[in-house]
Design a protein around this motif. Structure first.
Motif, mmCIF file in Angstrom:
data_model
loop_
_atom_site.group_PDB
_atom_site.id
_atom_site.type_symbol
_atom_site.label_atom_id
_atom_site.label_comp_id
_atom_site.label_asym_id
_atom_site.label_seq_id
_atom_site.Cartn_x
_atom_site.Cartn_y
_atom_site.Cartn_z
ATOM 1 N N CYS A 17 0.809 -1.230 0.000
ATOM 2 C CA CYS A 17 0.000 0.000 0.000
ATOM 3 C C CYS A 17 0.839 1.277 0.000
ATOM 4 N N SER A 18 2.018 1.248 0.591
ATOM 5 C CA SER A 18 2.843 2.457 0.685
ATOM 6 C C SER A 18 3.111 3.115 -0.660
ATOM 7 N N PRO A 19 3.519 2.369 -1.699
ATOM 8 C CA PRO A 19 3.801 3.032 -2.976
ATOM 9 C C PRO A 19 2.568 3.696 -3.599
ATOM 10 N N LEU A 20 1.403 3.198 -3.295
ATOM 11 C CA LEU A 20 0.185 3.747 -3.890
ATOM 12 C C LEU A 20 -0.167 5.112 -3.324
ATOM 13 N N PHE A 21 0.266 5.372 -2.108
ATOM 14 C CA PHE A 21 -0.123 6.606 -1.428
ATOM 15 C C PHE A 21 1.094 7.366 -0.925
ATOM 16 N N ASN A 22 2.186 7.291 -1.674
ATOM 17 C CA ASN A 22 3.422 8.014 -1.373
ATOM 18 C C ASN A 22 3.969 7.704 0.016
ATOM 19 N N GLY A 23 3.615 6.549 0.548
ATOM 20 C CA GLY A 23 4.151 6.119 1.831
ATOM 21 C C GLY A 23 3.704 6.941 3.023
ATOM 22 N N SER A 24 2.719 7.787 2.844
ATOM 23 C CA SER A 24 2.252 8.628 3.945
ATOM 24 C C SER A 24 1.434 7.786 4.917
ATOM 25 N N SER A 25 2.024 7.513 6.079
ATOM 26 C CA SER A 25 1.321 6.684 7.061
ATOM 27 C C SER A 25 0.171 7.442 7.713
ATOM 28 N N ASP A 27 -2.008 9.218 5.879
ATOM 29 C CA ASP A 27 -3.032 9.349 4.851
ATOM 30 C C ASP A 27 -4.155 8.345 5.089
ATOM 31 N N ALA A 28 -5.381 8.827 5.125
ATOM 32 C CA ALA A 28 -6.532 7.960 5.393
ATOM 33 C C ALA A 28 -6.675 6.870 4.332
ATOM 34 N N MET A 29 -6.376 7.200 3.087
ATOM 35 C CA MET A 29 -6.495 6.191 2.026
ATOM 36 C C MET A 29 -5.453 5.090 2.202
ATOM 37 N N TYR A 30 -4.271 5.463 2.672
ATOM 38 C CA TYR A 30 -3.231 4.469 2.951
ATOM 39 C C TYR A 30 -3.714 3.508 4.039
ATOM 40 N N HIS A 31 -4.226 4.056 5.132
ATOM 41 C CA HIS A 31 -4.719 3.201 6.219
ATOM 42 C C HIS A 31 -5.874 2.325 5.750
ATOM 43 N N ASN A 32 -6.738 2.884 4.944
ATOM 44 C CA ASN A 32 -7.853 2.123 4.402
ATOM 45 C C ASN A 32 -7.338 0.962 3.552
ATOM 46 N N CYS A 33 -6.357 1.250 2.688
ATOM 47 C CA CYS A 33 -5.758 0.213 1.838
ATOM 48 C C CYS A 33 -5.138 -0.886 2.694
ATOM 49 N N ARG A 34 -4.343 -0.475 3.677
ATOM 50 C CA ARG A 34 -3.654 -1.451 4.530
ATOM 51 C C ARG A 34 -4.654 -2.305 5.300
ATOM 52 N N ASN A 35 -5.669 -1.671 5.877
ATOM 53 C CA ASN A 35 -6.662 -2.428 6.643
ATOM 54 C C ASN A 35 -7.447 -3.380 5.761
ATOM 55 N N LEU A 36 -7.807 -2.931 4.562
ATOM 56 C CA LEU A 36 -8.546 -3.797 3.646
ATOM 57 C C LEU A 36 -7.681 -4.971 3.187
ATOM 58 N N ALA A 37 -6.412 -4.706 2.916
ATOM 59 C CA ALA A 37 -5.503 -5.788 2.511
ATOM 60 C C ALA A 37 -5.378 -6.820 3.627
ATOM 61 N N GLU A 38 -5.244 -6.349 4.862
ATOM 62 C CA GLU A 38 -5.173 -7.280 5.993
ATOM 63 C C GLU A 38 -6.477 -8.057 6.164
ATOM 64 N N ASP A 39 -7.591 -7.361 6.049
ATOM 65 C CA ASP A 39 -8.897 -8.022 6.188
ATOM 66 C C ASP A 39 -9.083 -9.107 5.135
ATOM 67 N N ARG A 40 -8.693 -8.804 3.905
ATOM 68 C CA ARG A 40 -8.851 -9.791 2.826
ATOM 69 C C ARG A 40 -7.943 -10.999 3.024
ATOM 70 N N ALA A 41 -6.816 -10.812 3.682
ATOM 71 C CA ALA A 41 -5.907 -11.931 3.962
ATOM 72 C C ALA A 41 -6.360 -12.727 5.189
ATOM 73 N N GLY A 42 -7.277 -12.162 5.966
ATOM 74 C CA GLY A 42 -7.714 -12.773 7.212
ATOM 75 C C GLY A 42 -8.139 -14.232 7.133
ATOM 76 N N PRO A 43 -9.013 -14.601 6.169
ATOM 77 C CA PRO A 43 -9.417 -16.009 6.091
ATOM 78 C C PRO A 43 -8.244 -16.948 5.777
ATOM 79 N N GLN A 44 -7.293 -16.474 4.989
ATOM 80 C CA GLN A 44 -6.115 -17.291 4.674
ATOM 81 C C GLN A 44 -5.255 -17.468 5.926
#
Length: 75
Positions: A17-25, A27-44
């Motif tokens: 997610c960092s490259p998509l949002f200039n690595g700004s920790s 940035d709300a969109m960065y956090h949203n991306c990171r949380n969604l990526a983690e959530d989607r990996a959750g069942p795995q």
């Protein structure tokens, strides 16, 4: 075990997610991306943990080995 796996998934989500949002920790969109990526990996992650428990208890598992994919998403 589990904490290490969760930390690795969090770092992978940061990595994708960092490259998509200039690595700004901040940035709300960065956090949203990171949380969604983690959530989607959750069942795995849950399946990998379940498999590891079976192997630890019985020496084998009926579950196939698990590959965990962490993918960047923007909402």
């Amino acid at each position: 075990g589990q904490r290490v796996l969760h930390r690795r998934v969090r770092r992978a989500a940061d990595f994708v997610c960092s490259p998509l949002f200039n690595g700004s920790s901040l940035d709300a969109m960065y956090h949203n991306c990171r949380n969604l990526a983690e959530d989607r990996a959750g069942p795995q992650v849950a399946r990998a943990i379940e498999r590891a428990r079976e192997v630890a208890l019985t020496g084998r598992s009926s579950l196939a080995p698990v590959a965990i994919s962490v993918v960047a998403f923007a909402r």
